[in-house]
Design a protein around this motif. Structure first.
Motif, short mmCIF file in Angstrom:
data_model
loop_
_atom_site.label_atom_id
_atom_site.label_comp_id
_atom_site.label_asym_id
_atom_site.label_seq_id
_atom_site.Cartn_x
_atom_site.Cartn_y
_atom_site.Cartn_z
N GLY A 60 0.94 -1.23 -0.04
CA GLY A 60 -0.11 0.01 0.08
C GLY A 60 0.89 1.13 -0.12
N ILE A 61 1.97 1.18 0.69
CA ILE A 61 2.84 2.42 0.77
C ILE A 61 3.58 2.77 -0.65
CG2 ILE A 61 4.99 3.46 1.80
CD1 ILE A 61 4.17 1.73 4.48
N ILE A 62 3.92 1.50 -1.27
CA ILE A 62 4.55 1.76 -2.48
C ILE A 62 3.79 2.26 -3.68
CG2 ILE A 62 5.46 0.26 -4.47
CD1 ILE A 62 6.75 -1.59 -2.35
N ASN A 63 2.05 1.74 -3.31
CA ASN A 63 1.01 2.21 -4.42
C ASN A 63 1.13 3.65 -4.10
OD1 ASN A 63 0.61 -0.33 -5.52
ND2 ASN A 63 -0.90 -0.85 -4.10
N VAL A 64 0.90 4.18 -2.84
CA VAL A 64 0.83 5.71 -2.67
C VAL A 64 2.05 6.43 -3.20
CG1 VAL A 64 0.70 7.39 -0.86
CG2 VAL A 64 -0.43 5.35 -0.57
N GLU A 65 3.27 6.04 -2.99
CA GLU A 65 4.36 6.35 -3.42
C GLU A 65 4.09 6.52 -5.17
OE1 GLU A 65 6.67 8.15 -2.14
OE2 GLU A 65 6.38 7.60 0.02
N GLN A 66 3.75 5.33 -5.73
CA GLN A 66 3.50 5.40 -7.25
C GLN A 66 2.54 6.65 -7.68
OE1 GLN A 66 2.91 1.36 -8.12
NE2 GLN A 66 4.91 1.05 -8.27
N MET A 67 1.28 6.59 -6.80
CA MET A 67 0.32 7.37 -7.15
C MET A 67 0.59 8.81 -6.97
SD MET A 67 -2.93 5.72 -5.26
CE MET A 67 -3.98 7.01 -5.57
N ASN A 68 1.67 9.12 -6.21
CA ASN A 68 2.11 10.69 -6.30
C ASN A 68 2.98 11.03 -7.45
OD1 ASN A 68 0.98 11.01 -3.60
ND2 ASN A 68 2.68 10.53 -2.46
N ILE A 69 3.72 10.02 -7.63
CA ILE A 69 4.40 10.22 -9.00
C ILE A 69 3.73 10.59 -10.22
CG2 ILE A 69 6.38 9.15 -10.67
CD1 ILE A 69 7.41 7.83 -8.10
N ILE A 70 2.59 9.66 -10.24
CA ILE A 70 1.75 9.79 -11.33
C ILE A 70 1.20 11.02 -11.22
CG2 ILE A 70 -0.08 8.51 -12.47
CD1 ILE A 70 0.84 5.94 -11.44
N LYS A 71 0.59 11.44 -9.96
CA LYS A 71 -0.13 12.70 -9.95
C LYS A 71 0.82 13.68 -10.44
CE LYS A 71 -0.94 14.33 -5.83
NZ LYS A 71 -1.41 14.21 -4.31
N ARG A 92 -5.47 25.19 -4.84
CA ARG A 92 -6.49 25.34 -4.02
C ARG A 92 -7.42 24.24 -3.57
NH1 ARG A 92 -10.97 29.83 -6.36
NH2 ARG A 92 -12.25 29.99 -4.42
N LYS A 93 -7.53 23.33 -4.59
CA LYS A 93 -8.18 22.09 -4.38
C LYS A 93 -7.75 21.32 -3.21
CE LYS A 93 -12.23 22.61 -6.89
NZ LYS A 93 -13.42 22.75 -6.30
N GLY A 94 -6.57 21.27 -3.06
CA GLY A 94 -5.67 20.47 -1.93
C GLY A 94 -5.25 19.39 -2.77
N TRP A 95 -5.12 19.27 -3.98
CA TRP A 95 -4.38 17.99 -5.04
C TRP A 95 -3.09 18.20 -5.18
CZ3 TRP A 95 -8.62 18.80 -9.46
CH2 TRP A 95 -9.82 18.65 -8.79
N LEU A 96 -2.30 19.17 -4.63
CA LEU A 96 -0.90 19.30 -4.77
C LEU A 96 -0.36 19.48 -3.03
CD1 LEU A 96 -0.17 21.49 -7.87
CD2 LEU A 96 0.11 19.06 -7.45
#
Length: 324
Positions: free
Chosen positions: A254-265, A320-324
């Protein structure tokens, strides 16, 4: 290698190779040669299981009785001290007058038990069934030590995983830390599975011996009950650690997936931010003759300013939306 153990006048008599087999309470065969097998079979009066028969997985092929002799085989973990650990089948042939063990590896419990026999031979080598049960007790103690070590490895992996998740290290360093945790969990999972397999094999043997009460002397019956309780508790402990390792593995993934999602984001935000400037550059890159902006003296800086503002717009909106 052929080794015999006997007790005479309170002292241990240990012989190797061509040692006399008469009077031995325990005969240990390690990678026996055909000559050694024939010598032992002639002395004890029954055939020993071959290496192929020891590798059979059917319960009826691993635990059976022929006359007054019990044939017991199970897989045992060995080599945990190094990196090349594995499971090996070991056969225990219990006769009224002698115990014969046939093995092709040396688990540490065997070495420790033979050292104990030199100190207290009468207590450990009183009868063949006593030798077998005390040897099983030493194996159970060794498995308990392995499970304790596995528990420490899981706790260490747990701390490393969540410490890496909370740290402010670079992504590459986090990846290395989490990769190390995954490797540790892989080794822990394999070692736990092999340990549990050994414990289950012992459980089947003890259950079979409980049903064959005539093979165990009355004064040694309490040893079986103690071993059954110890093995059952270790099996439950091993299952608990399996669940813990599985939970930690899911958490790390799950941690790895979160890190990957941050990169993709991040890539997604960059792509969206560059879309309006790309559109503006594409429009003014067309080669139409009647484009009034092409004749403006300040057309070029205005185009650059428009591209910068159109790129900043999505970035400010995402913040402003908190996505960054």
């Amino acid at each position: 290698m052929l080794t015999t153990f006997a007790v005479r006048d309170g002292s241990l008599l240990r012989g190797e190779k061509a040692a006399p087999l008469s009077g031995a309470v325990w005969i240990d065969l390690l990678d026996p040669t055909p000559e050694e097998e024939r010598l032992v079979e002639a002395a004890v009066g029954f055939e020993l299981p071959s290496r192929e028969e020891m590798q059979e997985i059917e319960s009826s092929s691993r635990m059976y009785r022929e006359g007054d002799v019990l044939f017991l085989t199970a897989n045992f973990l060995h080599g945990v001290e190094g990196s090349d650990y594995e499971s090996t089948p070991i056969s225990f042939v219990l006769a009224p007058s002698v115990l014969v063990t046939v093995r092709h590896a040396t688990p540490k419990a065997f070495s420790v038990f033979t050292a104990r026999c030199q100190k207290t031979p009468e207590a450990l080598l009183g009868s063949p069934d006593a030798v077998l049960l005390h040897l099983f007790g030493q194996i159970v103690d060794r498995l308990a030590d392995i499970l304790e070590r596995i528990g420490l490895d899981i706790d260490r992996a747990n701390q490393d995983a969540f410490r890496a998740a909370r740290s402010a290290k670079k992504v590459t360093q986090k990846d290395q830390d989490l990769r190390s945790v995954l490797l540790t969990l892989g080794l822990v999972g394999d070692l736990t599975a092999r340990t549990t397999d050994t414990l289950l094999g012992l459980t089947r043997i003890l259950t079979f011996m409980t049903a064959e009460k005539s093979a165990v002397r009355k004064e040694n019956q309490h040893l079986i009950k103690t071993l059954v309780r110890d093995v059952r508790s270790l099996v439950e402990h091993g299952n608990s650690m399996n669940h813990k390792a599985t939970f930690l593995l899911d958490a790390v993934l799950g941690i790895i997936n979160v890190e990957q999602m941050n990169i993709i984001k991040t890539f997604t935000v960059v792509s969206v931010a560059l879309m309006p400037p790309t559109l503006i550059a594409s429009i003014y890159g067309m080669n139409f003759q009647h484009m009034p902006e092409l004749e403006w003296p300040i057309g070029y800086p205005l185009a650059l300013l428009a591209m910068v503002l159109s790129a900043l717009g999505p970035v400010l909106y995402f913040k402003r939306k908190g996505w960054l």
